[in-house]
Write a protein that holds these residues in place. Structure first.
Motif, PDB file in Angstrom:
ATOM      1  N   UNK A   1       0.874  -1.307   0.149  1.00 18.93           N
ATOM      2  CA  UNK A   1       0.060   0.014   0.065  1.00 18.93           C
ATOM      3  C   UNK A   1       0.835   1.284  -0.056  1.00 18.93           C
ATOM      4  N   UNK A   2       1.923   1.381   0.741  1.00 17.02           N
ATOM      5  CA  UNK A   2       2.879   2.498   1.204  1.00 17.02           C
ATOM      6  C   UNK A   2       3.427   2.722  -0.269  1.00 17.02           C
ATOM      7  N   UNK A   3       3.920   1.548  -1.058  1.00 13.18           N
ATOM      8  CA  UNK A   3       4.740   1.753  -2.324  1.00 13.18           C
ATOM      9  C   UNK A   3       3.684   2.477  -3.365  1.00 13.18           C
ATOM     10  N   UNK A   4       2.477   1.938  -3.319  1.00 16.22           N
ATOM     11  CA  UNK A   4       1.441   2.549  -4.025  1.00 16.22           C
ATOM     12  C   UNK A   4       1.230   4.084  -4.038  1.00 16.22           C
ATOM     13  N   UNK A   5       1.565   4.480  -2.782  1.00 15.62           N
ATOM     14  CA  UNK A   5       1.411   5.865  -2.503  1.00 15.62           C
ATOM     15  C   UNK A   5       2.745   6.711  -2.712  1.00 15.62           C
ATOM     16  N   UNK A   6       3.659   6.065  -2.524  1.00 17.26           N
ATOM     17  CA  UNK A   6       5.138   6.748  -2.897  1.00 17.26           C
ATOM     18  C   UNK A   6       5.184   6.894  -4.347  1.00 17.26           C
ATOM     19  N   UNK A   7       4.608   5.946  -5.223  1.00 21.00           N
ATOM     20  CA  UNK A   7       4.713   6.165  -6.634  1.00 21.00           C
ATOM     21  C   UNK A   7       3.476   6.915  -7.106  1.00 21.00           C
ATOM     22  N   UNK A   8       2.607   7.512  -6.340  1.00 17.49           N
ATOM     23  CA  UNK A   8       1.572   8.103  -6.731  1.00 17.49           C
ATOM     24  C   UNK A   8       1.951   9.645  -7.478  1.00 17.49           C
ATOM     25  N   UNK A   9       0.700  10.387  -7.941  1.00 20.63           N
ATOM     26  CA  UNK A   9       1.040  11.460  -8.585  1.00 20.63           C
ATOM     27  C   UNK A   9       1.377  12.560  -7.608  1.00 20.63           C
ATOM     28  N   UNK A  10       1.037  12.208  -6.329  1.00 23.02           N
ATOM     29  CA  UNK A  10       0.892  13.223  -5.236  1.00 23.02           C
ATOM     30  C   UNK A  10       2.464  13.820  -5.175  1.00 23.02           C
TER      31      UNK A  10
END
Ligand code: FE2
Ligand code: FE2
Length: 284
Positions: A52-61
């Motif tokens: 989950x965290x890696x998905x956020x790390x790689x998000x457009x944000x």
């Protein structure tokens, strides 16, 4: 306040605990000897959280051109604090999952806190404030007491909500009148249990009365403003009456209407890029 507050908090039996990873992270971040590798290993021990965290790390944000595939790299690139933001966001929204309260939408609650988190970070950056580091997490946690209150003190919560509506006034004022404490007090009590740093705990407690802050005024003020901006942004049907920005804060930040407009615009851009964060909020 003491008696009523004690009765409510002591009556709470099944308070959710943050994943031990987040608790450990809170204490490890405080130590200057902690390395990126140690934190990377700690988080990687929990594969679901890591994914989950890696998905956020790689998000457009965060907008990195290349894919980051492990947590240690993420820490090196983003820093400890950002990784704490991410891990907290990745675990927070599920904490009270399945606890239903009539007339209270957890989805709307978390959307508000996420907008406040984005708002707090955006405002802090716009002000050039060093508090940009803690702004996101504090925004995310600022109203957590409201959720605990709705779930564990439903009768009182209902009475507060009704009176606030009848008198067309702020819920935190009614909480003070009826109970002698407000959701900031409950939130800071939980923040202590979860071992967050003092300045975050205080800003949770005083987000509706920043003029009472003796220390940590800047972070406290930022969260106060971000909460109000977030409420102005979320155009929800049963939203509560929006408070005004404290005069003290307005003066301390030397805020202008123009600056506020710029911040609103940046928050809007931030929200657009934060789709992966919003996607983590459980559907009701
Ligand atoms: Fe609040
Ligand atoms: Fe709020």
């Amino acid at each position: 306040m003491d008696k009523q507050f004690k009765t409510l908090t002591e009556g709470i039996q099944d308070l959710p605990t943050l994943p031990s990873v987040v608790l450990k992270l809170n204490s490890m971040i405080r130590s200057p000897r902690t390395s990126a590798q140690q934190i990377g290993e700690l988080i990687s021990n929990d594969p679901a959280l890591t994914a989950k965290a890696l998905k956020l790390v790689n998000s457009a944000f965060y907008g990195f051109p290349r894919k980051i595939t492990n947590i240690t790299h993420a820490i090196v690139i983003l820093g400890f604090q950002k990784v704490r933001d991410i891990v907290l966001a990745a675990s927070m929204f599920d904490l009270f999952k399945g606890k239903r309260v009539v007339g209270f939408s957890q989805g709307e609650f978390w959307e508000h806190t996420l907008v406040a988190a984005i708002g707090a970070e955006t405002l802090a950056k716009e002000l050039g404030s060093p508090e940009a580091q803690d702004a996101f997490v504090t925004g995310l946690l600022h109203d957590i007491g409201k959720l605990v209150f709705a779930i564990h003190g439903f009768k009182e919560y209902e009475a507060v909500r009704k009176l606030a509506k009848d008198q067309d006034t702020q819920t935190f004022n009614v909480e003070m009148v009826l109970l002698g404490f407000n959701h900031g007090d409950i939130g800071s009590w939980l923040g202590e249990k979860w071992q967050f740093p003092d300045k975050i705990i205080q800003s949770i407690r005083l987000h509706h009365s920043p003029e009472a802050a003796r220390e940590y005024r800047e972070l406290n003020n930022i969260v106060h403003v971000a909460d109000i901006m977030a409420r102005a942004i979320d155009l929800l049907p049963n939203r509560e009456k929006i408070p005004v920005i404290s005069n003290d804060v307005w003066n301390e930040f030397r805020m202008s209407e123009q600056m506020l407009d710029t911040v609103y615009q940046r928050i809007g851009e931030g929200i657009d890029k934060a789709k992966d964060f919003f996607a983590l909020i459980p559907k009701e």
